[in-house]
Design a protein around this motif. Sequence first.
Motif, mmCIF file in Angstrom:
data_model
loop_
_atom_site.group_PDB
_atom_site.id
_atom_site.type_symbol
_atom_site.label_atom_id
_atom_site.label_comp_id
_atom_site.label_asym_id
_atom_site.label_seq_id
_atom_site.Cartn_x
_atom_site.Cartn_y
_atom_site.Cartn_z
ATOM 1 N N MET A 47 54.529 25.529 35.083
ATOM 2 C CA MET A 47 55.081 24.456 35.925
ATOM 3 C C MET A 47 56.042 23.575 35.132
ATOM 4 S SD MET A 47 54.650 24.157 39.079
ATOM 5 C CE MET A 47 54.873 23.051 40.469
ATOM 6 N N LYS A 48 56.873 24.251 34.366
ATOM 7 C CA LYS A 48 57.836 23.515 33.534
ATOM 8 C C LYS A 48 59.268 23.833 33.964
ATOM 9 C CE LYS A 48 55.540 21.712 29.756
ATOM 10 N NZ LYS A 48 54.306 21.347 30.465
ATOM 11 N N PRO A 56 57.091 26.418 43.858
ATOM 12 C CA PRO A 56 56.094 26.757 42.833
ATOM 13 C C PRO A 56 55.629 28.202 42.863
ATOM 14 C CG PRO A 56 55.055 25.538 44.606
ATOM 15 C CD PRO A 56 56.519 25.598 44.933
ATOM 16 N N SER A 93 56.889 17.864 48.067
ATOM 17 C CA SER A 93 56.805 16.653 47.250
ATOM 18 C C SER A 93 57.820 16.681 46.120
ATOM 19 C CB SER A 93 55.383 16.463 46.720
ATOM 20 O OG SER A 93 55.109 17.377 45.686
ATOM 21 N N MET A 115 60.214 26.453 37.127
ATOM 22 C CA MET A 115 59.413 25.532 37.969
ATOM 23 C C MET A 115 58.453 26.327 38.834
ATOM 24 S SD MET A 115 59.380 22.370 37.768
ATOM 25 C CE MET A 115 58.778 20.889 38.588
ATOM 26 N N LYS A 116 57.866 27.343 38.238
ATOM 27 C CA LYS A 116 56.924 28.189 38.966
ATOM 28 C C LYS A 116 55.533 28.059 38.365
ATOM 29 C CE LYS A 116 59.373 31.159 41.770
ATOM 30 N NZ LYS A 116 60.429 30.210 42.115
ATOM 31 N N LEU A 117 54.558 28.179 39.226
ATOM 32 C CA LEU A 117 53.210 28.373 38.737
ATOM 33 C C LEU A 117 53.112 29.806 38.247
ATOM 34 C CD1 LEU A 117 51.170 26.693 41.614
ATOM 35 C CD2 LEU A 117 51.374 25.868 39.281
ATOM 36 N N GLY A 166 47.528 30.135 37.836
ATOM 37 C CA GLY A 166 47.297 29.148 38.871
ATOM 38 C C GLY A 166 47.095 29.774 40.240
ATOM 39 N N ARG A 167 47.906 30.778 40.540
ATOM 40 C CA ARG A 167 47.847 31.374 41.873
ATOM 41 C C ARG A 167 46.552 32.152 42.060
ATOM 42 N NH1 ARG A 167 52.949 33.599 40.517
ATOM 43 N NH2 ARG A 167 52.281 35.639 41.225
ATOM 44 N N LEU A 187 44.225 23.506 39.457
ATOM 45 C CA LEU A 187 45.509 23.954 38.897
ATOM 46 C C LEU A 187 45.703 23.452 37.465
ATOM 47 C CD1 LEU A 187 47.923 23.682 41.958
ATOM 48 C CD2 LEU A 187 46.837 25.713 40.992
ATOM 49 N N ILE A 200 53.153 18.898 34.340
ATOM 50 C CA ILE A 200 54.292 18.048 34.006
ATOM 51 C C ILE A 200 55.507 18.940 33.801
ATOM 52 C CG2 ILE A 200 53.010 16.135 33.003
ATOM 53 C CD1 ILE A 200 53.330 17.332 30.299
ATOM 54 N N PRO A 201 56.683 18.495 34.260
ATOM 55 C CA PRO A 201 57.853 19.371 34.279
ATOM 56 C C PRO A 201 58.564 19.491 32.929
ATOM 57 C CG PRO A 201 58.402 17.269 35.274
ATOM 58 C CD PRO A 201 56.945 17.209 34.946
ATOM 59 N N ILE A 246 54.092 15.620 42.180
ATOM 60 C CA ILE A 246 53.300 16.851 42.134
ATOM 61 C C ILE A 246 51.812 16.530 42.071
ATOM 62 C CG2 ILE A 246 52.684 18.861 40.726
ATOM 63 C CD1 ILE A 246 55.588 18.944 39.761
ATOM 64 N N CYS A 256 50.665 35.569 46.234
ATOM 65 C CA CYS A 256 50.762 34.104 46.122
ATOM 66 C C CYS A 256 49.598 33.407 46.807
ATOM 67 C CB CYS A 256 52.074 33.601 46.703
ATOM 68 S SG CYS A 256 52.193 33.740 48.483
#
Lengths: 156, 156
Positions: free
Chosen positions: A1-2, A89, A120, B1-3, B7-8, B80, B88-89, B121, B156
């Motif tokens: 998530m970066k 995401p 968001s 910007m992906k999980l 996470g999925r 998550l 955090i991005p 987020i 997903c």
Amino acid sequence: MKLTTRGRYGLRAVLDLAVNTGNEAVSLSEIAERQGISMNYLEQLIAKLKKSGIVQGIRGAQGGYVLAMPPEEISVGDILRALEGDLIPVDCSELNSGDTPCINSDTCVTKYVWKRITDSINDAVDGIKLSDLVEKSKEIQKEAGIAEANKTKQTC
Amino acid sequence: MKLTTRGRYGLRAVLDLAVNTGNEAVSLSEIAERQGISMNYLEQLIAKLKKSGIVQGIRGAQGGYVLAMPPEEISVGDILRALEGDLIPVDCSELNSGDTPCINSDTCVTKYVWKRITDSINDAVDGIKLSDLVEKSKEIQKEAGIAEANKTKQTC
DNA sequence: ATTAAATCCGAGTATTTTAATAGGAATTAA
DNA sequence: TTAATTCCTATTAAAATACTCGGATTTAAT
């Protein structure tokens, strides 16, 4: 998530461009030096920004780049999406019409989560205009004293 | 910007666990089969969830996993973050106290952007409880008819 | 016309991260 | 005692990232 360096460097580059634009175009080498980013790499990032219609290139000697629109009309979201692709995401057909329809769409529950996160993030970045950052930047410069230059390599 | 798949897959695994928990613990092989995820890989994901105190392992034959708390007390954000690390991005000291203080903190403007994204987020995912997803899942199951099982591999 | 400053374009590459696979030790219900 | 299961660590193939490099093209200035 970066975010990748594309988004981070690229946003700084556009902000640098917006802040330092006078009557003339700003060259990549100037931005690269001020921001401590390799010019070759920056070239690739600015290409994406150009393709998305955020900046405009001016070729030849004394050339450089200018914003293609007034900074009030450019959102941070526009910039980050140009550099990173859609800010979603997960690759899910409910979020991205380009995806092939998901077989599990009927029974999928997590899609609600992905939708909330997507909205968001995009609401947040679309709510910030480049002009907001330019303004903030000028405030901060005043506070810190104009003399204090950006000599160090920044990573974010 | 992906999980990532962590996470999925991980969120789906916890949801599967929450939905399918009866009196007995649920084994990883059951979850892996239902969700179409390799059991070896799932093992690594569940280890993170265990470490974060979200699930509890029960060793030995007829063992398996159970939620360590009622699903009302577990947020999607908790899950998550357990799987992906802090949401955090960018690695920025203003967002992450673990980072060494940023030299450019005084003149940095983009940090306001990163802060807004981070907050949006985390607010989004902390606002969804595992119990919400369990409920949603039961609604959907009812609509779709219980017979219709999850036979396809979902990404997903 | 020549030169130098710049954008433009595509190929190549080292490093890191991801997404697994694999093997075996420890535990425990039946 | 056995079989089912968690637990733990190491290895690895593939993908993505974060660059570097070389050269073609354009154009203002001399």
